[in-house]
Design an enzyme around this catalytic site. Structure first.
Site, PDB file in Angstrom:
ATOM      1  N   GLU A  49     -19.061 -27.235  -9.874  1.00  0.00           N
ATOM      2  CA  GLU A  49     -19.834 -28.422 -10.253  1.00  0.00           C
ATOM      3  C   GLU A  49     -21.190 -28.306  -9.578  1.00  0.00           C
ATOM      4  O   GLU A  49     -21.279 -28.211  -8.360  1.00  0.00           O
ATOM      5  CB  GLU A  49     -19.142 -29.706  -9.788  1.00  0.00           C
ATOM      6  N   ASP A  60     -23.015 -41.965  -5.464  1.00  0.00           N
ATOM      7  CA  ASP A  60     -22.857 -41.035  -4.356  1.00  0.00           C
ATOM      8  C   ASP A  60     -23.067 -41.702  -3.005  1.00  0.00           C
ATOM      9  O   ASP A  60     -23.900 -42.591  -2.851  1.00  0.00           O
ATOM     10  CB  ASP A  60     -23.843 -39.871  -4.514  1.00  0.00           C
ATOM     11  N   TYR A 175     -11.569 -36.093 -14.797  1.00  0.00           N
ATOM     12  CA  TYR A 175     -11.858 -36.141 -13.362  1.00  0.00           C
ATOM     13  C   TYR A 175     -11.365 -37.490 -12.846  1.00  0.00           C
ATOM     14  O   TYR A 175     -11.935 -38.524 -13.153  1.00  0.00           O
ATOM     15  CB  TYR A 175     -13.366 -35.986 -13.149  1.00  0.00           C
TER      16      TYR A 175
END
Length: 263
Positions: A49, A60, A175
């Site tokens: 990734e 994030d 994911y």
């Protein structure tokens, strides 16, 4: 069949789980990041990734936010990120690369142009954190038509009503975000993750890979036991941010990959 599909097929044939690593393109600079990325397959990484630096990375935590800032300050751009992928492809035509980031830089380039450029650079899939399924016509559908997998995130708050919507145009793998919150914030617990992975797998034939909160080889192994593989990002990016050499970073990555492959 994309490189991602091929990779999971091969792993399944060998009875192995996948290890996926995340690194930020251009962190701390282009050359160092490229050295790390080129070394990932030999360290046991099955899928790379590659983070696309962005000024407002809302999903994030501090570790990856700082990585993005370092990359941007070092002059990293979308074009240079694609250049890095193309450079990697000169020596490796099998390891899949998933570009992970936010929609703004892609939108700014223009979807059609971006997809052509990404395909030419050897990108295999996209994870675009801020494009929900309701916006599939924007990028997801065109990406799949261009031969790129579009990988979607499922989370602990993705209930049974929402899950079919999340899965409907997803390809490559799902994911699963093991914790609620931002990257690097907490530890993933296999006991919590297992039932959620089983719930998702009951609704799709796609592999389910688990990320967020995996920081040690032991946890990588434990999570891979209850899923089709594990993703590690923040723990690797932390080593890069601390100024560790590419060799030391890759040795750490290998320990995580070995953990997942033991599962």
């Amino acid at each position: 069949m994309t490189r991602i599909d091929d990779t999971f097929s091969r792993l399944k044939d060998n009875g192995k789980k996948a290890f996926v690593s995340y690194v930020m393109a251009g962190d701390p600079d282009y050359d160092t990041a490229l050295e790390v990325v080129k070394g990932l397959p030999a360290a046991g990484v099955d899928i790379i990734e590659l983070g696309l630096p962005f000024t407002d990375p809302m999903a994030d935590g501090p570790t990856i936010q700082l990585a993005g800032q370092r990359a941007l300050e070092a002059g990293m751009t979308l074009q240079k990120t694609l250049d890095m992928a193309a450079e990697f492809r000169k020596g490796d035509d099998t390891t899949p690369i998933v570009l992970m980031g936010y929609y703004n830089p892609i939108y700014s380039r223009g979807v059609e142009q971006f997809l052509a450029d990404a395909k030419a650079a050897g990108i295999d899939g996209l994870i675009v954190v801020d494009l929900p399924p309701e916006e599939d016509d924007e990028l997801c559908i065109p990406a799949q038509a261009a031969g790129l997998n579009f990988i979607r995130l499922a989370t602990p708050t993705t209930d049974d009503k929402r899950l079919p919507k999340v899965l409907q145009n997803t390809s490559g793998f799902v994911y699963y975000v093991s914790i609620t919150g931002i990257t690097g914030a907490a530890n993933a617990e296999a006991g919590d993750v297992g039932p959620e992975v089983a719930r998702i797998k009951a609704a799709t034939d796609l592999p389910v890979i688990v990320g967020f909160g995996i920081k040690t080889p032991e946890r990588s192994e434990a999570i891979a036991r209850v899923a089709d593989g594990a993703v590690v990002g923040s723990a690797i990016v932390e080593k890069i941010g601390a100024g560790e050499s590419p060799a030391d970073v890759l040795a750490f990555v290998k320990s995580l990959a070995d953990g997942a492959h033991r599962a």
